[in-house]
Design an enzyme around this catalytic site. Sequence first.
Site, short mmCIF file in Angstrom:
data_model
loop_
_atom_site.label_atom_id
_atom_site.label_comp_id
_atom_site.label_asym_id
_atom_site.label_seq_id
_atom_site.Cartn_x
_atom_site.Cartn_y
_atom_site.Cartn_z
N GLU A 300 -5.37 56.59 59.97
CA GLU A 300 -5.73 55.19 60.25
C GLU A 300 -5.43 54.27 59.07
O GLU A 300 -6.34 53.66 58.51
CB GLU A 300 -7.23 55.09 60.55
CG GLU A 300 -7.66 55.86 61.76
CD GLU A 300 -9.16 55.84 61.96
OE1 GLU A 300 -9.61 55.99 63.12
OE2 GLU A 300 -9.92 55.68 60.97
N GLY A 302 -4.69 51.03 57.05
CA GLY A 302 -4.83 49.59 57.28
C GLY A 302 -4.14 48.86 56.14
O GLY A 302 -3.01 48.38 56.26
N ARG A 303 -4.82 48.85 54.98
CA ARG A 303 -4.33 48.14 53.80
C ARG A 303 -2.85 48.46 53.50
O ARG A 303 -2.05 47.57 53.24
CB ARG A 303 -5.18 48.60 52.59
CG ARG A 303 -4.80 47.96 51.28
CD ARG A 303 -5.54 48.67 50.13
NE ARG A 303 -6.93 48.90 50.41
CZ ARG A 303 -7.91 48.04 50.16
NH1 ARG A 303 -7.64 46.88 49.60
NH2 ARG A 303 -9.17 48.34 50.44
N TYR A 344 -15.04 42.21 45.04
CA TYR A 344 -14.81 43.57 44.51
C TYR A 344 -14.19 43.59 43.12
O TYR A 344 -13.70 44.63 42.68
CB TYR A 344 -13.82 44.34 45.41
CG TYR A 344 -14.05 44.26 46.89
CD1 TYR A 344 -15.15 44.88 47.49
CD2 TYR A 344 -13.13 43.60 47.72
CE1 TYR A 344 -15.32 44.83 48.85
CE2 TYR A 344 -13.31 43.55 49.09
CZ TYR A 344 -14.41 44.16 49.65
OH TYR A 344 -14.58 44.11 51.00
N CYS A 371 -16.44 25.53 45.41
CA CYS A 371 -17.54 25.13 44.55
C CYS A 371 -18.38 26.33 44.14
O CYS A 371 -19.53 26.47 44.56
CB CYS A 371 -18.40 24.08 45.25
SG CYS A 371 -17.57 22.51 45.25
N1 LLP Z 1 -10.60 53.73 59.34
C1 LLP Z 1 -11.88 53.35 59.21
C2 LLP Z 1 -12.91 53.99 60.02
C3 LLP Z 1 -12.23 52.34 58.30
O1 LLP Z 1 -13.49 51.97 58.17
C4 LLP Z 1 -11.21 51.72 57.52
C5 LLP Z 1 -11.52 50.65 56.58
C6 LLP Z 1 -9.89 52.15 57.72
C7 LLP Z 1 -9.62 53.16 58.62
C8 LLP Z 1 -8.73 51.54 56.96
O2 LLP Z 1 -8.84 51.75 55.60
P1 LLP Z 1 -7.62 51.28 54.67
O3 LLP Z 1 -6.44 52.15 54.97
O4 LLP Z 1 -7.34 49.85 54.95
O5 LLP Z 1 -8.14 51.48 53.29
N2 LLP Z 1 -12.58 44.80 52.77
C9 LLP Z 1 -12.28 45.89 51.88
C10 LLP Z 1 -11.82 47.12 52.62
C11 LLP Z 1 -12.77 47.57 53.69
C12 LLP Z 1 -12.29 48.78 54.44
C13 LLP Z 1 -13.11 49.04 55.64
N3 LLP Z 1 -12.71 50.16 56.41
C14 LLP Z 1 -11.25 45.43 50.85
O6 LLP Z 1 -10.85 44.27 50.90
O7 LLP Z 1 -10.86 46.18 49.97
#
Ligand code: LLP
Length: 454
Positions: A300, A302-303, A344, A371
């Site tokens: 999965e 994302g980033r 963060y 602000c």
């Molecule tokens: N799968 C699940 C169940 C998750 O909770 C997440 C991210 C992902 C996959 C994807 O993770 P990635 O590959 O994107 O690391 N707002 C934070 C990141 C929060 C991630 C939440 N869950 C930031 O800006 O660093």
Amino acid sequence: MENEDTLPELTLFPHTAATGHQGHLAIGGCDTAALAATYGTPLYIFDETTLRAKCSEYRREFGERHPDTLAIYACKAFANQALIRLLQQEGFGLDVVSGGEMHLARSAGFPPGLVYFHGNNKSGDELRQALEWGVGRVVVDNFHELDQLGRLAAGLGLTQDVLLRLSPGVDPHTHSHVATGILDSKFGFPIATGQGEEALTRAMSTPGLNLVGLHTHLGSSLYEVGPYREAIGIVLRFAAGMRQRHGFDLAEMNVGGGFAVQYRLGSPAPPVSAYAAAIVSAMSDGTRELGLRPPRLVIEPGRSIVARAGTALYTVGGAKDIPGVRRYVFVDGGMGDNIRPALYDSEYEAVAANKMGQPRTELVTIAGKFCESGDILIRDIRLPGLEPGDILAVPAAGAYSIPMASNYNASLRPAIVMVRAGRATLIRRRETYADLTAAEADPPPHEMTRPCGN
Ligand code: LLP
């Protein structure tokens, strides 16, 4: 045009980044200063070439090692109908965490069978929406949801495929806000406490639910592969025990996302191949040792799909010099469009997009326009002397900036363009002042007053 070899900072930008004419940064064959002039700033630019290259890198690196792999994109990193359609073309599934993300996927025409529905507090309405739309998997997070989903599915005369989200108790060595697979987490059924087993037996005996596998997600931005190996070993041993005791068959194993990206020049992240090698070898070693059939693997990311493809552009405004202390340079965005530095302590690089190649003669701190003193985008960065009207480009800004953007200070969320081969497509317009009042204006306030009973 110069290429990545001549300007090291370009390595953080999309693959198509180059220094174009007049020393301007170009992305996807588009002059970024011209994009800023056309669409205004703050502006987020997504490079289609880089997005597609990342998707195929994941398909290749995991697919070569374990052909039965499905990559699903975690929408929370940035979701938009144009991006969702692109991911569908790239053969990805989707991880959604809310009715809203389901709505985005649905309105982009995404096939529901490739959608995984996550979340620690899915509402009854959201679960019903998922069942009726026909999502491929619901990833069940807790006992309340297990019971509720079973009842809803049975009521609709459906059998829903589910995974159980397990908390393996592994420290991912990442920021505490984004660590999830530890014992003290709000997500998932802990294995160590026996609740994983209790959930599994309940799921197996709940009419309306078909338990096809297990899920675990350790956290986000994992710069090490060791925690994946450890967690996969724990989950496979759990699965083997459950097979012995309850006849459970692990058909699908979802190891979540969390793959890190490079934000700063000196802090590289492991390549996709390193994660793929560690995950697939842990899975094949574990299944062989435990005599399990190798399951389908689901990842999965994302980033790591969107971060590098996205660049933020800002226009420089004023500055403040505090002799002997610091020079602040102000830009027209900040924590409204990217809260990550404030939340963060995330760090970014930047270039002066209209002064590429000029010597970095000034040490400055880039502050936003919100602000709050914490509205600092980049602390202590060397840049060419910046003047009002210059364009600042921040690389690796494609993940978790737009989706976490707010209307703080009644600011307008930015426009987003997708670029490719010298053409830009506006995939989201900048908000307008009318958008700020749209949810309030109709009907007028007095008509919204109702007796509320007691
Ligand atoms: N799968 C699940 C169940 C998750 O909770 C997440 C991210 C992902 C996959 C994807 O993770 P990635 O590959 O994107 O690391 N707002 C934070 C990141 C929060 C991630 C939440 N869950 C930031 O800006 O660093």
